[in-house]
Scaffold this active site. Structure first.
Site, mmCIF file in Angstrom:
data_model
loop_
_atom_site.group_PDB
_atom_site.id
_atom_site.type_symbol
_atom_site.label_atom_id
_atom_site.label_comp_id
_atom_site.label_asym_id
_atom_site.label_seq_id
_atom_site.Cartn_x
_atom_site.Cartn_y
_atom_site.Cartn_z
ATOM 1 N N GLU A 40 7.492 1.370 5.190
ATOM 2 C CA GLU A 40 6.947 0.361 6.095
ATOM 3 C C GLU A 40 7.252 -1.011 5.488
ATOM 4 O O GLU A 40 7.118 -1.210 4.276
ATOM 5 C CB GLU A 40 5.433 0.546 6.241
ATOM 6 C CG GLU A 40 4.768 -0.464 7.164
ATOM 7 C CD GLU A 40 3.255 -0.257 7.284
ATOM 8 O OE1 GLU A 40 2.741 0.766 6.770
ATOM 9 O OE2 GLU A 40 2.593 -1.138 7.868
ATOM 10 N N HIS A 70 0.822 -1.214 0.000
ATOM 11 C CA HIS A 70 0.000 0.000 0.000
ATOM 12 C C HIS A 70 0.851 1.257 0.000
ATOM 13 O O HIS A 70 2.047 1.226 0.289
ATOM 14 C CB HIS A 70 -0.982 0.021 1.186
ATOM 15 C CG HIS A 70 -0.330 0.091 2.540
ATOM 16 N ND1 HIS A 70 -0.165 -1.007 3.342
ATOM 17 C CD2 HIS A 70 0.173 1.139 3.234
ATOM 18 C CE1 HIS A 70 0.432 -0.630 4.477
ATOM 19 N NE2 HIS A 70 0.650 0.666 4.441
ATOM 20 N N HIS A 118 3.846 7.384 3.236
ATOM 21 C CA HIS A 118 4.819 6.282 3.249
ATOM 22 C C HIS A 118 4.479 5.243 2.185
ATOM 23 O O HIS A 118 3.388 5.251 1.618
ATOM 24 C CB HIS A 118 4.890 5.621 4.638
ATOM 25 C CG HIS A 118 3.653 4.891 5.068
ATOM 26 N ND1 HIS A 118 2.628 5.489 5.784
ATOM 27 C CD2 HIS A 118 3.260 3.594 4.905
ATOM 28 C CE1 HIS A 118 1.676 4.607 6.025
ATOM 29 N NE2 HIS A 118 2.026 3.442 5.506
#
Lengths: 145, 145
Positions: free
Chosen positions: B136, B8, B87
């Protein structure tokens, strides 16, 4: 309009060579479209392919480095010297219909429709009209991408 | 390490409700994971699914809105009041091995490994060590995502 494929995430970098080394050595990228100049845009572009369950056909990372004559990306890098996320790009079936759609919603489109890094027509929509996200809209390539 | 799926793109927003309306009405999103609170993180989270050739299993947009008690995302929104890209999240097979990999490369990891919005272990790597990209790393869910 129907949400299309998230074609790529544009990532600004002061050095495409360093970014490719980073993606290859730190992130483990194995499929990379080598840098080329985006004609008439004063930009050097490269792509990092990401995997899906069925191949390396996931959302790409588009690395962009300004060349002599660029102003917009150079300004971005002055604010973000290390580089960073710059834009998101969604595919559409029909670029003219998409342009009409965004114009009809009062969104500011940045310049004329032009040919993008994948060789299909694209345009950009102003981040201030897109909840802070500089958004590229590109026509889906006719052949497999 | 081998580059994993781009799970994502995290997008900060001052209002998840407004962002969902934007993605539904302007961008044409049809598959949305409704907002929920990320336990212990003072964040409201929702997901916009994007299509691939084989379904709605593309890279997601993760909308994140700060709740009372958050500081990091609140700071981001003070600098970017409309919201914006925050992010990128890549999947890995084994979170412990990935943590060791990034530590071995001298990358600064932000806090302990914890459970993320998809219910699997995650950690964040400092953007200054990742060419400006807050990154992440999440363990791939065992079931279909």
């Amino acid at each position: 309009m129907k949400l299309g494929r998230l074609n790529h995430i544009g990532v600004a970098t002061p050095s495409i060579a360093d970014s490719i080394a980073f993606y290859r050595e730190t992130m483990g990228a194995t499929s990379i479209v080598e840098p080329f100049e985006l004609e008439g845009r004063h930009l050097l572009v490269a792509f990092i392919d990401t995997p899906t369950d069925s191949g390396m056909n996931g959302t790409q990372i588009e690395l962009i480095e300004p060349l002599e004559g660029d102003t917009a990306l150079t300004g971005f890098l002055q604010k973000n010297p290390l580089g960073g996320q710059h834009h998101l790009c969604y595919e559409v079936e029909d670029i003219a219909a998409a342009r009409e759609w965004f114009e009809g919603q009062g969104k500011r489109i940045l310049g004329p429709t032009r040919i993008g890094a994948h060789g299909t027509p694209i345009f950009f929509v102003h981040p201030k009209d897109m909840m802070g996200q500089l958004t590229e809209i590109m026509e889906t390539p006719k052949e497999a991408h």
